[in-house]
Design an enzyme around this catalytic site. Sequence first.
Site, mmCIF file in Angstrom:
data_model
loop_
_atom_site.group_PDB
_atom_site.id
_atom_site.type_symbol
_atom_site.label_atom_id
_atom_site.label_comp_id
_atom_site.label_asym_id
_atom_site.label_seq_id
_atom_site.Cartn_x
_atom_site.Cartn_y
_atom_site.Cartn_z
ATOM 1 N N ARG A 113 20.625 45.984 -10.498
ATOM 2 C CA ARG A 113 21.401 45.347 -9.426
ATOM 3 C C ARG A 113 20.624 45.584 -8.135
ATOM 4 N NH1 ARG A 113 27.791 45.511 -8.219
ATOM 5 N NH2 ARG A 113 27.622 44.040 -9.935
ATOM 6 N N HIS B 3 24.507 36.174 -10.416
ATOM 7 C CA HIS B 3 25.214 37.225 -11.168
ATOM 8 C C HIS B 3 25.486 36.676 -12.575
ATOM 9 C CE1 HIS B 3 27.373 40.740 -12.013
ATOM 10 N NE2 HIS B 3 28.407 40.641 -11.202
ATOM 11 N N GLN C 227 28.232 38.098 -14.969
ATOM 12 C CA GLN C 227 29.593 37.704 -14.613
ATOM 13 C C GLN C 227 29.918 36.344 -15.237
ATOM 14 O OE1 GLN C 227 31.892 39.558 -12.614
ATOM 15 N NE2 GLN C 227 33.243 38.046 -13.517
ATOM 16 N N ASP D 289 36.026 34.606 -4.569
ATOM 17 C CA ASP D 289 35.305 35.887 -4.511
ATOM 18 C C ASP D 289 35.365 36.357 -3.060
ATOM 19 O OD1 ASP D 289 33.634 38.063 -5.012
ATOM 20 O OD2 ASP D 289 31.789 36.886 -5.115
ATOM 21 N N CYS E 119 36.028 37.539 -9.621
ATOM 22 C CA CYS E 119 35.132 38.482 -10.323
ATOM 23 C C CYS E 119 35.428 39.927 -9.969
ATOM 24 C CB CYS E 119 33.680 38.149 -10.008
ATOM 25 S SG CYS E 119 33.336 38.228 -8.241
ATOM 26 N N ARG F 78 33.858 41.428 -19.351
ATOM 27 C CA ARG F 78 32.495 41.880 -19.032
ATOM 28 C C ARG F 78 31.970 42.765 -20.166
ATOM 29 N NH1 ARG F 78 30.851 42.086 -13.694
ATOM 30 N NH2 ARG F 78 28.858 42.622 -14.662
HETATM 31 N N1 NVA Z 1 29.710 38.307 -4.255
HETATM 32 C C1 NVA Z 1 30.011 39.707 -4.428
HETATM 33 C C2 NVA Z 1 30.261 39.985 -5.871
HETATM 34 C C3 NVA Z 1 30.561 41.394 -6.224
HETATM 35 C C4 NVA Z 1 30.695 41.598 -7.702
HETATM 36 C C5 NVA Z 1 28.877 40.555 -3.868
HETATM 37 O O1 NVA Z 1 27.716 40.183 -4.058
HETATM 38 O O2 NVA Z 1 29.145 41.584 -3.248
HETATM 39 N N1 CP Z 2 32.296 41.850 -10.704
HETATM 40 C C1 CP Z 2 31.418 42.876 -10.570
HETATM 41 O O1 CP Z 2 30.214 42.754 -10.834
HETATM 42 O O2 CP Z 2 31.976 44.046 -10.145
HETATM 43 P P1 CP Z 2 31.215 45.366 -9.697
HETATM 44 O O3 CP Z 2 30.566 45.097 -8.373
HETATM 45 O O4 CP Z 2 32.292 46.396 -9.608
HETATM 46 O O5 CP Z 2 30.179 45.702 -10.735
#
Ligand code: NVA
Ligand code: CP
Length: 302
Positions: A102, A129, A132, A220, A260, A288
Site C-alpha cells: 500500500r 485499489h 477492493q 467513499d 469500501c 475482502r
Molecule cells: N479512497 C480512500 C480509500 C480507503 C480504503 C483512500 O485512499 O484513503
Molecule cells: N477498504 C480498505 O481498503 O480499508 P482499509 O484502509 O482499512 O484497509
Amino acid sequence: MDLISIFDLTPAELEGLVERGEALKRKRKGGVKASHELEGRTLALIFEKPSTRTRVSFEVAMHELGGNVISLNWNELQLGRGERVRETARVLSSYVDAVMIRAYRHDTVEEFASYASIPVINGLTDLEHPCQTLADLMTIKEYKRTVAGVTVAWLGDGNNVCNSLIGGAAITGMKMRVACPKGYEPDGRIVERAKRMGGEVLITENAEEAAGDADVLYTDVWVSMGDEEERDKRKRDLKNYQLNEDLVTVAKEDALIMHCMPVHIGEEITEGVLNSENSVIFEQAENRLHAQKALLLKLLEK
Ligand code: NVA
Ligand code: CP
C-alpha cells in the site's frame, strides 16, 4: 503474475476469482476455516499508509490458508531512511513468496513489481485499489446474482476505489455512472481504457442523474489518505454528493448501499443510510477476506 491494476485481469480471470471467493466463503461459513494450500509460503505486507481491512484480511487469509505473513510499516524499513524501492524489491524477492504494498504513489508499486521476481499485489495507491474491486464485484454478484448489466452510481470523489471499479465494471459488463464536481473526475486514462473495452461510463455533476434508477449506490471518503491538506476545500466541494436518505429515494427500491470503508458519518454518508436495510457495507468488508484468499491461491498455489 502481479495485480497492480484491475486491468491486469482478463474477464475469465476476474470471473474465476469471484467464483473462487464465493466457494471459499461457503466453505468458511460451513465451519471450515483452516487449510494447507499455502503451507511454507510467506507473504509480506508493506504499508506506507494506515489500513484496517486490507491488513487484517490479508493476514487472516494467509493464516487460514496455512501460510505465513509479515506486516511491515514503510518507516520501520530502510525504505523510510531512503533505501530505494528497487533494491528492497530485489532483496525481499529472495526471502518471501509474494508482496502486497500500500503506497502513496502508484508508480512506487509499479517500480517494486518491475524489480521483484515474485508476485506483487497493489494494496491501494493514489490511482487504484484493485483488491477492493474484487470484493465489490463479489458482493454485487451475491445480492444481484450477476454483475453484467447492473448499474452502479458512484457518488463523490472519483478516487482510487472509483478508478478500479470503473475498470472492473468494463471487464465484467457492469454500467458505471459517476457523479462528482468538476476537478474530482476519475482518472481520464482509466475512463478511456474502460470505454475502449466497450464499458459504459457516464460522468455527471448531477448526483440525482447518476443515482436515478440505479441498482447500486456507492460512495467513499471525501478526503482520501494523502489528501488531508485539502480537507476543508474537499468537504465544501463535495457536500452536494452525500449518500443520504433523499438520494436513496431516486434509486431502485432495492438498490444496494456500498462503501469500501472507513466511513465518515455526516460527510459522504449518513448514519441512517449506512445502517439501512439495503446496506451491504459490512458484507463488502467481509468479502475482502474471501476474495483475497482466491487471489493468493491464484498467485501462490503450487
Ligand atoms: N479512497 C480512500 C480509500 C480507503 C480504503 C483512500 O485512499 O484513503
Ligand atoms: N477498504 C480498505 O481498503 O480499508 P482499509 O484502509 O482499512 O484497509
